[in-house]
Design an enzyme around this catalytic site. Structure first.
Site, short mmCIF file in Angstrom:
data_model
loop_
_atom_site.label_atom_id
_atom_site.label_comp_id
_atom_site.label_asym_id
_atom_site.label_seq_id
_atom_site.Cartn_x
_atom_site.Cartn_y
_atom_site.Cartn_z
N GLU A 34 0.83 -1.20 0.00
CA GLU A 34 0.00 0.00 0.00
C GLU A 34 0.87 1.25 0.00
OE1 GLU A 34 -4.21 0.18 1.78
OE2 GLU A 34 -2.99 1.21 3.28
N HIS B 110 6.13 -27.18 3.05
CA HIS B 110 5.27 -28.23 2.50
C HIS B 110 4.18 -27.65 1.62
CE1 HIS B 110 7.15 -31.23 5.16
NE2 HIS B 110 7.23 -30.22 6.02
N LYS C 67 -14.01 1.17 -3.75
CA LYS C 67 -14.94 1.38 -2.64
C LYS C 67 -16.12 2.25 -3.07
CE LYS C 67 -12.03 2.94 0.49
NZ LYS C 67 -11.48 3.36 1.80
#
Length: 502
Positions: A331, A362, A471
């Site tokens: 950001e 893994h 947004k």
């Protein structure tokens, strides 16, 4: 030459066929010379793919871009957030280093807010409340969540803190289903109190608690908190526009941290960060870990062409650190124009990702060992772990050392399927122990490393306009999802809306 970039490209070309084992063989004191100790933090850059000559060129790059002056301007309260015309004073939340009137005023204001915060905690301590639900998102959530999870084993607080960030109602339901409303308090954290996710989750919490009696707010907009949730002024803690969300855990945004780990532990966290601040501001470039870490990131991105960067936390208590750093770094540095509005002339932030060891061995380590991409990484571990399972800690650190070595050095084989090409550079970071002081210093180091990179690239690390458009569009589309008649221009969105509405 172009502010030192051309010289560095020549060094990158010179080192292209040189392996990390070659560098270790050529510089026999490299393991010690490329190591730094800063308080409880140990850093080793010996497995990065540069030599002392290239490293000096990197420091010249920092001098050409006046990184030292940039630190001084930030600490003194100059408006280094140029796109929003704001000072950047998260460092003043944890200490007063510059002595300027702006920084002193910020430090004094922050100290007064902490006094109020501790008084609120004392009041809750005297109540029957046992659990706290903290509602926020992004910087209002990731920092506190990381610190609470990391320091839970040495907590001095008596409250269990539960975090809710996602607007998905399942997250809130899962949390509330295990709590008793009569023994629960809530904290709503939002700078503007206009964040959709926080408002929606806050309304659920308000209704579940039966009102605002045990509801607290952390915000720069107390009027909106009062209007939306009837939160009385004495239960509102202020924050300021000179503290960005991803740099705010040191402020009243750290209220849930102090509740979870205790006021003394919170002060130790601040002290650890302040100690690193003093180091970052005063230590010369050539010895400064924050500068070296930031320059190393620039080297790997711009001169080795690495498009991703991994963070491997070899301590389960730091499992949330990669996600926290993902926001802090991406950001801050995910910008395509410079501070003056002109396009950047080189790549900026790579994709940051990672996980916790040994689980990651893994999952995605196969791709690191034998895939086609070079992935620089930070490996973070602890020297001492004061728990009951010492054998496990030895095994954890053995795996930490083994993975770093194999990723860097590789191994040849007559069987092509068993060749490990190596060549993955890494930085090793060890905490003497996972204490509040060490964690505070570690987070501060990453903050300052990010700032160094932003100065080199000429971008603003303290705005985030890229998060806004989506947004705003979501707010516009919400009525359409509820069946209202809304004009939607995008044909794909129109088609999917019909399906979502059934």
């Amino acid at each position: 030459m172009h502010n030192g970039f051309d010289a560095l490209q020549l060094h990158a070309n010179r080192l292209r066929g040189v392996t990390i084992p070659d560098l270790l063989a050529a510089e026999l004191k490299r393991p010690e010379q490329y190591a730094r100790q800063v308080g409880p933090l140990y850093f080793n850059f010996a497995r990065q793919k540069y030599d002392c000559v290239a490293l000096e060129a990197l420091f010249a790059l920092a001098r050409n871009h006046n990184v030292t002056g940039a630190f001084q301007r930030m600490f003194c309260g100059e408006q280094v957030n140029v796109t929003e015309g704001r000072a950047v004073l998260h460092t003043a939340l944890r200490g007063d280093l510059s002595g300027t009137s702006v920084a002193v005023a910020a430090y004094t204001a922050a100290a007064k807010v902490r006094e109020r915060m501790y008084a609120l905690i004392a009041g809750l301590d005297a109540s029957e409340v046992t659990d706290i639900v903290s509602v926020g998102i992004g910087g209002s959530d990731l920092g506190p969540r990381l610190v609470v999870d990391a320091l839970r084993p040495i907590s001095q607080g008596r409250f269990r803190v539960h975090f809710v960030s996602n607007v998905d109602g399942a997250a809130m339901r899962r949390t509330l289903d295990m709590l008793d409303p009569s023994r629960t308090a809530g904290i709503l954290i939002s700078k503007t109190f206009g964040t959709q996710e926080t408002l929606l989750n806050g309304r659920i919490l308000y209704d579940w608690l039966g009102g605002s009696e045990r509801l607290y707010a952390v915000t720069a907009n107390p009027e909106r908190a009062a209007n939306a949730f009837d939160i009385v002024p004495t239960q509102v803690l202020p924050i300021w526009d000179w503290v960005g969300g991803r740099y705010s855990l040191w402020s009243a945004v750290g209220f849930p941290i102090a509740l979870a780990i205790g006021s003394q532990r919170f002060e130790e966290l601040l002290a650890g960060a302040a100690e690193f601040d003093a180091y970052a501001l005063r230590v010369p470039l050539e010895e400064n870990v924050a500068v070296l870490h930031g320059l190393t990131a620039v080297w790997n991105r711009n001169f080795l062409g690495c498009a991703t960067y991994a963070v491997m936390a070899y301590d389960q208590r730091l499992a949330l650190l990669p996600t926290y750093l993902q926001q802090l770094v991406m950001e801050s540095l995910g910008k395509r124009v410079k501070c003056d509005g002109t396009p950047v002339d080189r790549d900026t932030v790579p994709v940051w990702w990672g996980g916790v060891g040994t689980d990651v061995q893994h999952s995605f380590f196969q791709a690191l060992h034998q895939g086609t991409n070079i992935v620089p990484a930070d490996f973070i571990g602890t020297i001492r772990n004061d728990d009951l399972y010492t054998e496990n800690h030895f095994a954890l650190n053995a795996n930490l050392l083994a993975q770093i070595e194999v990723l860097a050095n590789g191994q040849l084989s007559d069987n092509p399927h068993r060749v490990y090409p190596g060549g993955n550079p890494s930085t090793l970071i060890l905490l003497d122990a996972l204490t509040p002081q060490a964690l505070g210093g570690l987070i501060a180091m990453y903050e300052h490393s990010v700032y160094v990179q932003s100065v080199i690239w000429g971008i603003n690390a303290f705005d985030q306009f890229g998060v806004e458009l989506g947004k705003h569009l979501a707010v516009q589309l919400l009525p359409a999802l509820k069946g209202e008649s809304v004009e939607v221009a995008d044909p794909v969105t129109r088609a999917v809306l019909l399906r979502l509405r059934g």
